[in-house]
Structures are given as structure tokens and as C-alpha cells.
Design an enzyme around this catalytic site. Structure first.
Site, PDB file in Angstrom:
ATOM      1  N   ASP A 286      33.596  44.693  46.175  1.00 24.58           N
ATOM      2  CA  ASP A 286      32.561  45.033  45.197  1.00 24.58           C
ATOM      3  C   ASP A 286      31.183  44.491  45.602  1.00 24.58           C
ATOM      4  O   ASP A 286      31.088  43.560  46.390  1.00 24.58           O
ATOM      5  CB  ASP A 286      32.882  44.396  43.832  1.00 24.58           C
ATOM      6  CG  ASP A 286      34.140  44.963  43.206  1.00 24.58           C
ATOM      7  OD1 ASP A 286      34.830  45.753  43.859  1.00 24.58           O
ATOM      8  OD2 ASP A 286      34.425  44.584  42.044  1.00 24.58           O
ATOM      9  N   HIS A 430      34.645  40.548  47.340  1.00 26.85           N
ATOM     10  CA  HIS A 430      33.224  40.922  47.349  1.00 26.85           C
ATOM     11  C   HIS A 430      32.693  40.830  48.774  1.00 26.85           C
ATOM     12  O   HIS A 430      32.770  39.742  49.368  1.00 26.85           O
ATOM     13  CB  HIS A 430      32.432  39.987  46.413  1.00 26.85           C
ATOM     14  CG  HIS A 430      32.821  40.138  44.972  1.00 26.85           C
ATOM     15  ND1 HIS A 430      33.953  39.564  44.442  1.00 26.85           N
ATOM     16  CD2 HIS A 430      32.238  40.842  43.965  1.00 26.85           C
ATOM     17  CE1 HIS A 430      34.049  39.899  43.155  1.00 26.85           C
ATOM     18  NE2 HIS A 430      33.027  40.670  42.841  1.00 26.85           N
TER      19      HIS A 430
HETATM   20 NI    NI Z   1      30.630  43.367  40.630  1.00 28.77          NI
END
Ligand code: NI
Length: 475
Positions: A286, A430
Site C-alpha cells: 500500500d 507498505h
Molecule cells: Ni494506506
């Protein structure tokens, strides 16, 4: 001797009758002495049907404690609350005897309960004690519970998160710490988070308060998580970002819960990626693309692993070539909204704008409209489902929570994924943190040896597996 007129007699009789009624009521409902001189009590009805308060005043030569005891008619609940109130009193009497011997004077303690929420199935209660002793500052203590009226037991965080979603607890702890930190800053407190961290380490969160179906509350007494001068600190945590973890029957009784479901595995003819035959796992990244993403793509290419990238729309223009490469190398490119604002904070119109702008930007780069959306901060409510349905998209959360944003350490991240890996799992990572990128080759090497295949969401689910719904793993 004067004779009373008829009217005077009438007034006299009425007066005597009224006094009698008042006297009876006082006798029936008010002061009824027990041990003379030491303890008085009276009953008071609360605004909650069936819940009464017994107010007891306990005096010794050195101190007075005024204590509110609860009477709900549910014995285990009453016992837990009132035993705690008694322990506050016992502690106070011991302390104040010492203080009054040293300084003279008298000490007073006030113990009171408050009902934070009363539903047909649950009762959320906080007990607060304040004591004033000679030559000392007022001291506060609290204790709180949310009880099940069925079992009479206090509900724990384990009960609402459930064994399968225990990852929700460290996430909640992080939210509580952040909220305490914000309060200390707003107070211009003389302390940092040291006291709070020490307190939470020694007394992990377990019981909780809830004022409504959309929040959890934790009350900390003076000095527990801040300096004495910060006073009591109460933090309220909205449940919108915890929906993924609040899927137990107990959580559903207490909170408005947005459903998150399994999705079926895609029936593909390609044996190499057929997750009905192989142990598939989906790594998802992400908040990118970032300057670290190209290095990650090199690693994935070398290990022949596919993944999914949830792109922030506003970053897509600047890194269009990275996104092109993601698609070219077999990864799924998906939507993480335009500005990464929690969608639960947006109007329906603003929510749609965030989704559509990102879809258009990604389609311009990749030639395909994304099927999948990950709601920023996992914040979901019913409007999010409607927006997903309107755009013919599926929401995707995760079943392995690495918390790589909180603990930026490659070994911790690696360890969490390896410990929680299951066939059909979706792992959230991430591609904006260096330790995450460092952990990925180790994760792939270890899990490959266990027979796992690393697939994109398109490979795991096909396209548009459950439009208008939110899924978190394949099963
Ligand atoms: Ni996010």
C-alpha cells in the site's frame, strides 16, 4: 381558649396527613441507620429501569467515605463493581488513618459509579474514587468494565476481537497510545509518553468502556498515563478503523459491524497459479509507488513472485513508469483512493470522487480499470459498500497484519508474516518503508520452501470477485 374555625381544622388535618405521608416516604426510601454512628445508607432509584443505588456513608474518627453501590439485580455484576468500590474504601481508610495521625484533620473519600451504556445485553460502567486527605492533593482512581448481562462476566478485548483477529489488539493499543499522546500535547504536559508506555506495559488493555455502537473508551486516572497535573485522561477510539478485527458475535452485539468475508478462490486453468491446487499467498503493498518500489520489483522479478499494489492516486502521475512496469511484470494494480483520507470521514460524493479520480488515473496508465480497492486505514462503514457497488469494485482488507508502519524492523515484519501465513492469506505491507523491502526476499525464500506460491489478487480471485463487498482472504 379559642375555637378553631372549620377552615382552620381542615388545614390542620391536611397538614398532619401530609407530614404523615412525607414521614412515611422518608422512612420507606431514605435514611435507615444500621450500625449507629458508623454507617448510614439510603436507596436512590437511577434513571435506568431496575438499577438502584445504595448510598452508604462510612465514618471513623479519622475519615468519612461516601460510597455509591450499584444494585442491578445481576449478582455477579453487582459483586464485581461493589467489591472494587470496597477495595477503594479499604485502601483509603488505611492511608488516611496514617495521614490524619501525622497531620491531624479529617479525610474524605467519594466513590461513585457511572453507567456509560446500558443495552439489553450489556452494561458498561465506570467506578471513580476521589479522596481528599489532610496536606495532600486530591487523588483519583478508576475501574471500568463492560459486562455481559447474560454471563455476568466482564467482556474482554479478547472476547470482542476473537482468537482469529488478535492482531486487532496491538492495533488498538497503537490507537490508544496515539490518542493519549495527543491529549498530553494538547495539555502542554510536562511529561512525554514514558509514563503511559510503562503503565500500558504493566497493565495491558483488557476491559473497556463503550458509550455507543461506534466507539471504545478507556479511562485512565490521574497519574496513570500522564503527569499528576494532567488529571484524568479518557480516550475514545472510533471503531471505524477496527471493523476488520471486530467480527465476533460479541462484537456484533456491542457495535455496528461492517461485514468482512472470505472470497472463493479463482478457478483458473493455469496450473502454475491455480490456487485450488497450490498453497497461494497474496502479498499486497500500500501507499506507493515510492522511490523504493523499483528495488522491490527487482526482488519480486528475481524470485518470480507476483504481488498487488494499492496505489495512492495522487502519487500515480509522478510514478507512471513504475506502475506500467508493475502491470507488465504480472502484478495487480489497485486503488487506494486519491488522497488516502479515511473514507468514513468523507461525504458520499467526496468518497466517489476519490475512487473515480484514482481509477481514471490508473486506467490511463495501465489501460485497465482497477477491480480492487483498499480503504485507507481500513476505515469502513455502509457508505463504503455503496460506493464500491456503484463502481463495480471489491474492497480488500487483509488476514495478516504486519504493522510494518508501526514496527519498522525487517526481522519483526518477516517473523509476523511467516508466523501467520496460511493458504489464501492476504498480507498487508507498505512499499514506502525500507525494512519492509528488506523483509520481502526473506519472506519469499522461507515460504517458498514451505510450498507457497506468491500470487496477485487477479490470480487469487480473478477480476471482480465480489463487487460491493469487502473481502480479507481466500478460502
Ligand atoms: Ni494506506
Amino acid at each position: 381558649m379559642t375555637r378553631l374555625t372549620f377552615h382552620a381544622k381542615l388545614w390542620l388535618i391536611t397538614g398532619i396527613a401530609l407530614l404523615g405521608i412525607v414521614g412515611f416516604l422518608l422512612w420507606r426510601y431514605q435514611i435507615a441507620p444500621t450500625e449507629p454512628g458508623y454507617e448510614n445508607y439510603k436507596w436512590v432509584d437511577t434513571k435506568y429501569a431496575g438499577i438502584r443505588t445504595k448510598v452508604v456513608q462510612k465514618s471513623t474518627a479519622h475519615n468519612t467515605a461516601i460510597v455509591e453501590y450499584i444494585e442491578t439485580g445481576n449478582n455477579p455484576i453487582d459483586t464485581t463493581i461493589n467489591t472494587k468500590a470496597d477495595s477503594f474504601v479499604a485502601e483509603f481508610q488505611k492511608d488516611s488513618d496514617e495521614l490524619t495521625r501525622l497531620f491531624g484533620g479529617k479525610a474524605e473519600q467519594n466513590v461513585s459509579y457511572q453507567i456509560v451504556r446500558n443495552t439489553p445485553t450489556h452494561l458498561s460502567v465506570v467506578v471513580t474514587a476521589t479522596q481528599l486527605a489532610p496536606s495532600s492533593h486530591p487523588e483519583h482512581q478508576t475501574a471500568y468494565w463492560t459486562f455481559s448481562k447474560i454471563t455476568g462476566r466482564a467482556v474482554t478485548l479478547d472476547d470482542i476481537f476473537g482468537q482469529a483477529n488478535r492482531d486487532g489488539i496491538p492495533r488498538l493499543e497503537h490507537l490508544v497510545r496515539t490518542a493519549i499522546d495527543a491529549k498530553l500535547r494538547a495539555n502542554h504536559s510536562s511529561t512525554t509518553m514514558d509514563i503511559a508506555n510503562e503503565f500500558l506495559a504493566s497493565q495491558p488493555l483488557s476491559s473497556f468502556l463503550t458509550a455507543d455502537a461506534a466507539s471504545l473508551r478507556f479511562d485512565f486516572a490521574q497519574g496513570e498515563v500522564g503527569a499528576e497535573s494532567d488529571g484524568d485522561i479518557s480516550v475514545t477510539i472510533p471503531t471505524d478503523t477496527l471493523q476488520l478485527f471486530l467480527q465476533t458475535p460479541t462484537a456484533r452485539q456491542l457495535f455496528t459491524v461492517s461485514p468482512v468475508s472470505n472470497a472463493p478462490i479463482f478457478a483458473t486453468a493455469d496450473a502454475k497459479a491455480d490456487c485450488r491446487q497450490r498453497k497461494c499467498i497474496a502479498l499486497t503493498f500500500d501507499d506507493g509507488p515510492s522511490q523504493l518500489t523499483a528495488g522491490l520489483l527487482d526482488q519480486l522479478a528475481q524470485k518470480k513472485a507476483h504481488a498487488t499494489f494499492f496505489i495512492i492516486g495522487s502519487l500515480s502521475v509522478r510514478r507512471a513508469s513504475t506502475i506500467e512496469r508493475q502491470v507488465r511484470e504480472g502484478h495487480t494494480v489497485a486503488n487506494h483512493t486519491w488522497s488516502h483520507t479515511s473514507m468514513t470521514k468523507l461525504s458520499v460524493a467526496a468518497m466517489e470522487k476519490e475512487i473515480i479520480a484514482t481509477n481514471q488515473a490508473l486506467e490511463k496508465i495501465t489501460g485497465t480499470k482497477p477491480s480492487y480497492l483498499r480503504p485507507p486505514n481500513a476505515a469502513i462503514n455502509k457508505n463504503v459498500y455503496a460506493a464500491l457497488a456503484a463502481q463495480d469494485m471489491t474492497g480488500v482488507l487483509w488476514s495478516v497484519d504486519t504493522r510494518d508502519w508501526a514496527d519498522k524492523d525487517a526481522t519483526i515484519i518477516y517473523n509476523r508474516v511467516v508466523a501467520s501465513a496460511r493458504p489464501g492469506a492476504i498480507v498487508v505491507l507498505h512499499d514506502i518503508h525500507r525494512p519492509t523491502i528488506e523483509a520481502v526476499p526473506r519472506i519469499i525464500d522461507t515460504l517458498s520452501k514451505q510450498g507457497y506460491v506468491f500470487v496477485s489478487l487477479d490470480e487469487l480471485f480473478g477480476k471482480n470477485v465480489k463487487p460491493g463487498q469487502i473481502v480479507y482472504k481466500a478460502a
